[in-house]
Write a protein that holds these residues in place. Structure first.
Motif, PDB file in Angstrom:
ATOM      1  N   GLU A   1       0.834  -1.210   0.000  1.00 23.55           N
ATOM      2  CA  GLU A   1       0.000   0.000   0.000  1.00 23.55           C
ATOM      3  C   GLU A   1       0.869   1.259   0.000  1.00 23.55           C
ATOM      4  OE1 GLU A   1      -2.563  -0.231   3.338  1.00 23.55           O
ATOM      5  OE2 GLU A   1      -3.761  -1.912   2.539  1.00 23.55           O
ATOM      6  N   THR A   2       1.922   1.262   0.822  1.00 22.77           N
ATOM      7  CA  THR A   2       2.826   2.423   0.862  1.00 22.77           C
ATOM      8  C   THR A   2       3.491   2.647  -0.485  1.00 22.77           C
ATOM      9  OG1 THR A   2       3.236   2.038   3.212  1.00 22.77           O
ATOM     10  CG2 THR A   2       4.812   3.428   2.046  1.00 22.77           C
ATOM     11  N   LEU A   3       3.968   1.555  -1.096  1.00 26.24           N
ATOM     12  CA  LEU A   3       4.618   1.664  -2.396  1.00 26.24           C
ATOM     13  C   LEU A   3       3.659   2.194  -3.463  1.00 26.24           C
ATOM     14  CD1 LEU A   3       7.110   1.134  -4.151  1.00 26.24           C
ATOM     15  CD2 LEU A   3       6.314  -1.220  -4.449  1.00 26.24           C
ATOM     16  N   ALA A   4       2.440   1.666  -3.458  1.00 27.98           N
ATOM     17  CA  ALA A   4       1.463   2.149  -4.440  1.00 27.98           C
ATOM     18  C   ALA A   4       1.148   3.626  -4.224  1.00 27.98           C
ATOM     19  CB  ALA A   4       0.186   1.307  -4.334  1.00 27.98           C
ATOM     20  N   ARG A   5       1.045   4.053  -2.983  1.00 31.87           N
ATOM     21  CA  ARG A   5       0.755   5.459  -2.702  1.00 31.87           C
ATOM     22  C   ARG A   5       1.897   6.358  -3.161  1.00 31.87           C
ATOM     23  NH1 ARG A   5      -0.493   4.590   1.996  1.00 31.87           N
ATOM     24  NH2 ARG A   5       1.483   5.137   3.043  1.00 31.87           N
TER      25      ARG A   5
ATOM     26  N   ARG B   1      11.347  -0.382  -2.306  1.00 34.52           N
ATOM     27  CA  ARG B   1      11.504  -1.611  -3.073  1.00 34.52           C
ATOM     28  C   ARG B   1      12.549  -2.533  -2.447  1.00 34.52           C
ATOM     29  NH1 ARG B   1      11.334   1.031  -9.171  1.00 34.52           N
ATOM     30  NH2 ARG B   1       9.034   1.079  -9.348  1.00 34.52           N
ATOM     31  N   ARG B   2      13.638  -1.916  -1.926  1.00 40.15           N
ATOM     32  CA  ARG B   2      14.651  -2.736  -1.271  1.00 40.15           C
ATOM     33  C   ARG B   2      14.073  -3.426  -0.035  1.00 40.15           C
ATOM     34  NH1 ARG B   2      18.107   0.833  -1.092  1.00 40.15           N
ATOM     35  NH2 ARG B   2      17.778   1.623   1.025  1.00 40.15           N
ATOM     36  N   ARG B   3      13.301  -2.669   0.757  1.00 37.46           N
ATOM     37  CA  ARG B   3      12.675  -3.289   1.919  1.00 37.46           C
ATOM     38  C   ARG B   3      11.674  -4.375   1.500  1.00 37.46           C
ATOM     39  NH1 ARG B   3      12.425   2.145   3.567  1.00 37.46           N
ATOM     40  NH2 ARG B   3      10.183   2.205   3.036  1.00 37.46           N
ATOM     41  N   HIS B   4      10.968  -4.072   0.399  1.00 34.48           N
ATOM     42  CA  HIS B   4      10.017  -5.071  -0.091  1.00 34.48           C
ATOM     43  C   HIS B   4      10.722  -6.362  -0.515  1.00 34.48           C
ATOM     44  CE1 HIS B   4       7.486  -7.030  -3.169  1.00 34.48           C
ATOM     45  NE2 HIS B   4       6.493  -6.669  -2.365  1.00 34.48           N
TER      46      HIS B   4
END
Length: 466
Positions: free
Chosen positions: A255-259, A298-301
Motif C-alpha cells: 500500500e505504501t509503495l502504491a501510494r 523496493r529494497r525493503r520489499h
C-alpha cells in the motif's frame, strides 16, 4: 502361575470358609452362577492351593515328590491320575483363562460372566482331582491342543530321555505342550516331574516381570507420542502466526509503495505546466526524494519477500516433520493397539460368545497354524514372541540373525517357514539382506519391522493374519 506347595487339606468343616476364596467356593453371592456349589460333584471339590501359600508351607522338593507320588501307570496318565499338587501349574500354564471360561460355560450350559478369572481357575483345578464332566472336558482339550508334543515325548522310554526332551523344549521357548506331555508320560518319575515344576515356576516369575516392563514401555511410548503431537501443534501455530504477521507487513508495504508511486506520477505530470523556474526545480527535488524513497521501499520489499520465502521453506520443512511424526505416531498407536488386543486378559467377552471355538471371529488374529520365522530380534523377548504367536494360532521358529546361529541354517529355515518377520534393529546386515532377497524371489510374506519391541511384533502378526 501358582506355587506348588503341599495340597494341604483344611481340618475345618466345608461349611465354615475362612477367607474370600473359600467363601466364593462354598457360598456364591446373589447372581453368581451355581457352578461352584453344585450337588453333582463339580462344585464340591476341595479348594486347590492358593497362588502363594503361607510362609511356613514348604515347596515340593525332589524328596517330597518321591514320597507323595504313586507308582506311575503303564499308559499315559489322565488329568485326574496326576498328583493334585501339579494340577494348578498344569492348568495355569497350558490353558488360557478364556479357554477355561468357554470350557466351563459349555459344561454348565450357561454364561459365567459374574465369575472372575481366579474363580474360574480355582474351579477347574479343583475339578481336576477326580473324574467328572469338567475334568473330562479339560482332559480332551489338553489332548487335542498338545497332541503333537505328546507324540514327540512318547518316543522317550526312560526318565533321562524325558528330561533331555524337556530341556530342549525349554531352550527353544516351548513350555506348555512339553509340560503337559511330560506330566502325563508313564515313564516320568517323581524327580522328573518336580524338576519340570521348578523350571516352570521360575519361568513364570520372569514372564511376569517382562510383561510389567513391556506395559511400562507402552505407557511411556504413548506419553511420548502425545507430547510429540502437542509440540507439533504448537510449532504449526507459531509458523502460522509468523506467516500471518509477514503477510500483514507485506500488504502494508504494498500500500505504501502504491501510494508513493501515485504521488510520483502526479508530481511528474505537474512539472511541465509550472509557470516559474522555482516550481520545476522544487518539483524535481520532490520527485528525486520520492524516487529515493521508492528505491528504499523496493529494497525493503525485496528483503521482506526473501524473509517470506525463508519462512515458507521453514513451513514446508515443518509440514514434512509433522507428516513424519504423524506417520510414526500412527504406526506406534497401531502397534500398541495390536499388543493390547493380544495381551492376556484383554479378550472381549462378546467375541468369546460369538466364536466359542476361539478362532472364528473376524476380530481375532488367526495365523491358521502357519509357521512364522523370526530372524533376529532381542533374545530376552524370544519367549514373548513365541507366546504371542501361540495366542494367534501359529508356530514360531527363530534364528538369531547370525549372532550365534549359523548362517547356513538360515536358507533352510526360510524355505520351511510360511511367513517371515525381521526386526531391523537387532539383526546382522547379512541376514537382513538375505531375508529380503529370499522373500522377493519366492514371493513369501515378509514383514520388516523397524523395532524389535513386543508392540511392533504384535502389529506384524496382525498384518500377516490380515
Amino acid at each position: 502361575m501358582c506355587d506348588l506347595h503341599r495340597s494341604a487339606r483344611s481340618d475345618r468343616p466345608p461349611s465354615a470358609p475362612s477367607g474370600p476364596a473359600d467363601s466364593a467356593l462354598a457360598a456364591p453371592p446373589n447372581g453368581t452362577p451355581p457352578i461352584l456349589a453344585r450337588p453333582d460333584g463339580l462344585g464340591s471339590h476341595r479348594r486347590p492351593p492358593l497362588a502363594f501359600g503361607p510362609p511356613d508351607a514348604p515347596l515340593p522338593t525332589l524328596a517330597h515328590a518321591t514320597r507323595a507320588e504313586a507308582t506311575p501307570k503303564k499308559g499315559a496318565l489322565k488329568l485326574w491320575d496326576i498328583p493334585h499338587k501339579y494340577h494348578c501349574p498344569i492348568i495355569g500354564t497350558c490353558l488360557h483363562v478364556e479357554e477355561l471360561r468357554r470350557l466351563l460355560e459349555k459344561v454348565e450350559g450357561q454364561r459365567l460372566d459374574p465369575l472372575g478369572d481366579y474363580q474360574i481357575h480355582v474351579t477347574c483345578v479343583g475339578a481336576a482331582e477326580t473324574k467328572n464332566p469338567l475334568s473330562l472336558a479339560t482332559q480332551r482339550l489338553l489332548e487335542r491342543k498338545f497332541a503333537a508334543s505328546v507324540r514327540r515325548f512318547a518316543r522317550a522310554k526312560t526318565a533321562p530321555e524325558l528330561t533331555r526332551l524337556w530341556h530342549e523344549a525349554v531352550a527353544a521357548g516351548d513350555v506348555p505342550g512339553p509340560f503337559w506331555a511330560l506330566m502325563t508320560h508313564p515313564k516320568a518319575d517323581a524327580p522328573t516331574r518336580a524338576l519340570a515344576y521348578e523350571e516352570v515356576h521360575m519361568l513364570s516369575h520372569q514372564i511376569g516381570a517382562g510383561l510389567h516392563a513391556e506395559a511400562k514401555a507402552l505407557a511411556e511410548a504413548r506419553a511420548r507420542a502425545e507430547r510429540c503431537e502437542r509440540e507439533r501443534q504448537n510449532e504449526a501455530r507459531r509458523y502460522e502466526q509468523r506467516l500471518a504477521e509477514r503477510d500483514r507487513q507485506l500488504a502494508a508495504l504494498r500500500e505504501t509503495l502504491a501510494r508513493q508511486e501515485g504521488e510520483a506520477r502526479r508530481l511528474k505530470a505537474a512539472v511541465p505546466v509550472a509557470p516559474s523556474e522555482a516550481q520545476p526545480l522544487g518539483g524535481e527535488r520532490r520527485i528525486a526524494a520520492l524516487e529515493a524513497e521508492l528505491v528504499a521501499a523496493r529494497r525493503r520489499h525485496e528483503e521482506d519477500a526473501q524473509e517470506a520465502r525463508r519462512l515458507r521453506r521453514g513451513q514446508r520443512a515443518a509440514d514434512e516433520e509433522v507428516a513424519r511424526l504423524t506417520a510414526a505416531l500412527a504406526e506406534q498407536q497401531a502397534a500398541v493397539a495390536a499388543l493390547e488386543r493380544l495381551l492376556p486378559g484383554d479378550a472381549d467377552d462378546e467375541c468369546a460368545d460369538r466364536c466359542p471355538a476361539g478362532r472364528d471371529c473376524r476380530d481375532c488374529v488367526d495365523l491358521r497354524g502357519r509357521r512364522i520365522l523370526c530372524i533376529g530380534g532381542r533374545g530376552t523377548l524370544a519367549d514373548h514372541y513365541r507366546d504371542l504367536v501361540a495366542r494367534c494360532n501359529g508356530e514360531l521358529v527363530r534364528h538369531d540373525g547370525g549372532l550365534e546361529d549359523s548362517h547356513h541354517r538360515l536358507e533352510a529355515m526360510m524355505a520351511a517357514a510360511d511367513a517371515i518377520v525381521c526386526p531391523a534393529d537387532f539383526v546382522s546386515h547379512n541376514a537382513y539382506q538375505r531375508a529380503k532377497r529370499f522373500c522377493k524371489r519366492y514371493a513369501k510374506p515378509c514383514i520388516l519391522m523397524r523395532s524389535s519391541g513386543i508392540a511392533s511384533f504384535a502389529r506384524a502378526l496382525e498384518q500377516l493374519a490380515a
